[in-house]
Scaffold this active site. Structure first.
Site, mmCIF file in Angstrom:
data_model
loop_
_atom_site.group_PDB
_atom_site.id
_atom_site.type_symbol
_atom_site.label_atom_id
_atom_site.label_comp_id
_atom_site.label_asym_id
_atom_site.label_seq_id
_atom_site.Cartn_x
_atom_site.Cartn_y
_atom_site.Cartn_z
ATOM 1 N N TYR A 152 -8.633 -8.498 6.099
ATOM 2 C CA TYR A 152 -9.507 -7.889 5.192
ATOM 3 C C TYR A 152 -10.755 -8.693 4.750
ATOM 4 O O TYR A 152 -10.795 -9.598 5.577
ATOM 5 C CB TYR A 152 -8.953 -7.379 3.859
ATOM 6 C CG TYR A 152 -7.990 -6.274 4.345
ATOM 7 C CD1 TYR A 152 -8.125 -5.072 4.680
ATOM 8 C CD2 TYR A 152 -6.446 -6.553 4.191
ATOM 9 C CE1 TYR A 152 -7.231 -4.079 5.042
ATOM 10 C CE2 TYR A 152 -5.497 -5.535 4.593
ATOM 11 C CZ TYR A 152 -5.927 -4.427 4.978
ATOM 12 O OH TYR A 152 -4.975 -3.491 5.647
ATOM 13 N N GLN B 230 -3.622 -7.207 -7.465
ATOM 14 C CA GLN B 230 -3.956 -7.945 -6.068
ATOM 15 C C GLN B 230 -5.387 -7.336 -5.992
ATOM 16 O O GLN B 230 -5.915 -6.146 -5.692
ATOM 17 C CB GLN B 230 -3.010 -7.408 -5.022
ATOM 18 C CG GLN B 230 -3.876 -8.272 -3.748
ATOM 19 C CD GLN B 230 -3.209 -7.756 -2.287
ATOM 20 O OE1 GLN B 230 -3.291 -6.592 -2.132
ATOM 21 N NE2 GLN B 230 -2.574 -8.773 -1.702
ATOM 22 N N GLY C 91 8.667 -6.994 0.350
ATOM 23 C CA GLY C 91 7.961 -5.972 0.329
ATOM 24 C C GLY C 91 8.881 -4.815 0.619
ATOM 25 O O GLY C 91 9.219 -3.978 -0.271
ATOM 26 N N ARG C 92 9.140 -4.510 1.861
ATOM 27 C CA ARG C 92 9.912 -3.263 2.235
ATOM 28 C C ARG C 92 11.135 -3.180 1.689
ATOM 29 O O ARG C 92 11.576 -2.313 1.011
ATOM 30 C CB ARG C 92 10.188 -3.280 3.714
ATOM 31 C CG ARG C 92 9.029 -2.959 4.344
ATOM 32 C CD ARG C 92 8.844 -3.055 6.078
ATOM 33 N NE ARG C 92 7.605 -2.744 6.566
ATOM 34 C CZ ARG C 92 7.353 -1.563 7.249
ATOM 35 N NH1 ARG C 92 8.349 -0.947 7.862
ATOM 36 N NH2 ARG C 92 6.163 -1.297 7.641
ATOM 37 N N HIS D 85 -6.751 -11.387 -2.528
ATOM 38 C CA HIS D 85 -6.322 -11.009 -1.107
ATOM 39 C C HIS D 85 -7.204 -11.489 -0.139
ATOM 40 O O HIS D 85 -8.126 -11.045 0.069
ATOM 41 C CB HIS D 85 -6.332 -9.523 -1.111
ATOM 42 C CG HIS D 85 -5.369 -8.998 -0.125
ATOM 43 N ND1 HIS D 85 -4.893 -10.007 1.181
ATOM 44 C CD2 HIS D 85 -5.064 -7.934 0.519
ATOM 45 C CE1 HIS D 85 -4.428 -9.327 1.921
ATOM 46 N NE2 HIS D 85 -4.177 -7.987 1.644
ATOM 47 N N ARG E 152 -3.802 -15.101 -1.844
ATOM 48 C CA ARG E 152 -2.857 -14.762 -0.569
ATOM 49 C C ARG E 152 -3.494 -15.072 0.819
ATOM 50 O O ARG E 152 -4.647 -14.481 0.974
ATOM 51 C CB ARG E 152 -2.334 -13.496 -0.744
ATOM 52 C CG ARG E 152 -1.276 -12.931 0.449
ATOM 53 C CD ARG E 152 -0.835 -11.374 0.007
ATOM 54 N NE ARG E 152 0.612 -11.437 0.661
ATOM 55 C CZ ARG E 152 1.266 -10.218 1.221
ATOM 56 N NH1 ARG E 152 0.459 -9.468 1.716
ATOM 57 N NH2 ARG E 152 2.307 -10.494 1.456
ATOM 58 N N THR F 157 0.917 -1.258 -0.052
ATOM 59 C CA THR F 157 0.164 -0.208 -0.126
ATOM 60 C C THR F 157 0.698 1.205 -0.011
ATOM 61 O O THR F 157 1.737 1.418 0.882
ATOM 62 C CB THR F 157 -0.682 -0.103 1.109
ATOM 63 O OG1 THR F 157 -1.882 -1.293 1.387
ATOM 64 C CG2 THR F 157 -1.684 1.204 1.500
ATOM 65 N N ASN G 287 -4.743 -5.987 11.968
ATOM 66 C CA ASN G 287 -6.162 -5.840 11.649
ATOM 67 C C ASN G 287 -7.251 -6.532 12.630
ATOM 68 O O ASN G 287 -8.442 -6.855 12.307
ATOM 69 C CB ASN G 287 -6.586 -6.160 10.311
ATOM 70 C CG ASN G 287 -6.116 -4.738 9.388
ATOM 71 O OD1 ASN G 287 -5.881 -3.505 9.878
ATOM 72 N ND2 ASN G 287 -5.903 -5.051 8.275
ATOM 73 N N ASN H 163 -4.328 -10.789 6.006
ATOM 74 C CA ASN H 163 -4.133 -9.548 6.623
ATOM 75 C C ASN H 163 -5.359 -8.705 7.080
ATOM 76 O O ASN H 163 -5.406 -7.700 7.315
ATOM 77 C CB ASN H 163 -3.494 -8.702 5.690
ATOM 78 C CG ASN H 163 -2.000 -9.116 5.500
ATOM 79 O OD1 ASN H 163 -1.509 -9.949 6.263
ATOM 80 N ND2 ASN H 163 -1.402 -8.511 4.410
HETATM 81 C C1 PHB Z 1 -1.830 -1.774 4.723
HETATM 82 O O1 PHB Z 1 -2.197 -0.766 4.098
HETATM 83 O O2 PHB Z 1 -1.238 -1.561 5.867
HETATM 84 C C2 PHB Z 1 -1.952 -3.070 4.259
HETATM 85 C C3 PHB Z 1 -2.699 -3.232 3.223
HETATM 86 C C4 PHB Z 1 -2.827 -4.473 2.816
HETATM 87 C C5 PHB Z 1 -2.205 -5.786 3.402
HETATM 88 C C6 PHB Z 1 -1.425 -5.389 4.450
HETATM 89 C C7 PHB Z 1 -1.204 -3.825 5.179
HETATM 90 O O3 PHB Z 1 -2.370 -6.827 3.193
#
Ligand code: PHB
Length: 360
Positions: free
Chosen positions: A179, A98, A315-316, A174, A226, A25, A234, A177
């Site tokens: 959602y 995604q 990611g990072r 997705h 995923r 994101t 969350n 996490n």
């Molecule tokens: C976030 O925006 O922090 C975020 C979004 C999607 C994810 C994980 C984190 O799967």
């Protein structure tokens, strides 16, 4: 035995290496959900990834949970994504979108007509989001009816078709996490007593219905999923995670999709020894293309691929190192991440991290 730098094939998607870019994101889309022009440069800078998995993309306006995230539900958005996928392909890269529905992780100010977020059950999350006004708690959600759930399945299929129209190599559903799909899967967010609640099978139903509808629409060789079996980000918690995810992994395995992408660890929410054990044992049951994610470095990623993961997503590390595969191959130094520019803003921290060839 495979190495990180060998080509491979995930369903219908050919990849040139096993160093994938994880979904991230970045909150730099226009307020109407059209990707920003800068996203063309951001993604093409990272086209050396074996596969780019895009940031979460809302499938419909009610699927949005954060300010300035992109969508894939109208012609303008599709055209902007087409510019991105064309540019990535020109650079020899591959990209999947995604498909994202945040469910209860949203705020009324982000949703059409100030509507309440949608969820399996009317249970508010102890979690935050970002709106135009800045950080805030998420709003109280409304429980979905069965008829509305069936519409959402079609919305996923439509978004998958829109993604194909935008030139993607595939989509990732997705289910992780915290959602919407994860809210159906987990015990603490799903109190339903109908076909979508109760047993692991019922809680898994929506995710599998979505996967089937999307596969029917675009072909299973272009569909990945995923999941985050041990995730708690969350305000999500599954009291029956072992049973739930044994069922889901087996069902996904049967469907012979392009890939299963597993969040084994999430920044700030490190798994316990017991949770790591669960991730390991689940992984052993899966015979398809397993993409590992969460806390890997070059050495542990190489080991994961030698041990049968099809790829590892970063990611990072991919935010601050646009040429991450090359840096890992050379064992080169990595740029340091500026974590103040992750969410929102423009070029800074987005398209201005140097590649090795241009580094001072
Ligand atoms: C976030 O925006 O922090 C975020 C979004 C999607 C994810 C994980 C984190 O799967």
């Amino acid at each position: 035995m495979s190495t990180l730098f060998e080509p491979g094939k995930l369903g219908d998607i050919d990849v040139k290496n096993r160093v994938f870019m994880a979904p991230l994101t970045r909150n730099r889309a226009h307020p109407d959900g059209t990707p920003h022009q800068l996203a063309v440069e951001y993604y093409t800078q990272r086209a050396s990834a074996g596969l780019i998995i895009s940031e979460g993309v809302q499938i419909v306006p009610m699927a949005k949970g954060y300010v300035n995230t992109p969508g894939i539900h109208n012609a303008k958005q599709i055209a902007a994504w087409k510019d991105i996928t064309d540019a990535v392909h020109t650079k020899g890269g591959k990209i999947v979108l995604q498909l994202w529905h945040v469910g209860r992780i949203s705020h009324t100010s982000l949703l059409p007509d100030g509507n309440a977020p949608l969820a399996p059950s009317a249970i508010q999350a102890d979690a935050g989001t970002f709106t135009e006004e800045g950080p805030t708690n998420v709003s109280s959600p409304r429980e979905l009816t069965v008829a509305e759930i069936e519409v959402i399945v079609t919305e996923y299929a439509n978004a998958a078709q829109a993604s194909i129209d935008a030139g993607v190599d595939g989509v990732e559903v997705h289910g992780a996490n915290g959602y919407l799909l994860n809210q159906f899967i987990s015990t603490n967010t799903n109190d339903r007593t109908d076909a979508y609640g109760g047993s692991p099978e019922n809680r898994s139903k929506l995710l599998l219905d979505v996967v089937d509808a999307v596969s029917d629409r675009i072909g299973r060789g272009r569909v990945g999923v995923r999941l985050s079996p041990t995730g708690t980000f969350n305000d999500i918690h599954d009291a029956e995670a072992g049973a739930t995810y044994s069922h889901l992994f087996a069902e996904i395995d049967k469907r012979d999709l392009a890939f299963l992408h597993v969040v084994e660890a999430f920044p700030g929410f490190e798994p316990s020894a017991e949770e790591q054990q669960l991730n390991q044992s689940l992984r052993k049951t899966f015979s398809g293309n397993y993409i590992a994610n969460g806390g890997y470095d070059g050495a542990s990623a190489a080991a994961a691929v030698e041990n049968g993961a099809v790829a590892v997503s970063f990611g990072r590390m991919f935010i601050s190192n646009p040429d991450l595969p090359e840096r890992l191959r050379l064992g080169a130094e990595l740029n340091v991440l500026d974590d103040t520019t992750l969410y929102g803003g423009s070029e800074k921290g987005y398209t201005d991290y140097p590649a090795l060839s241009s580094a001072a």
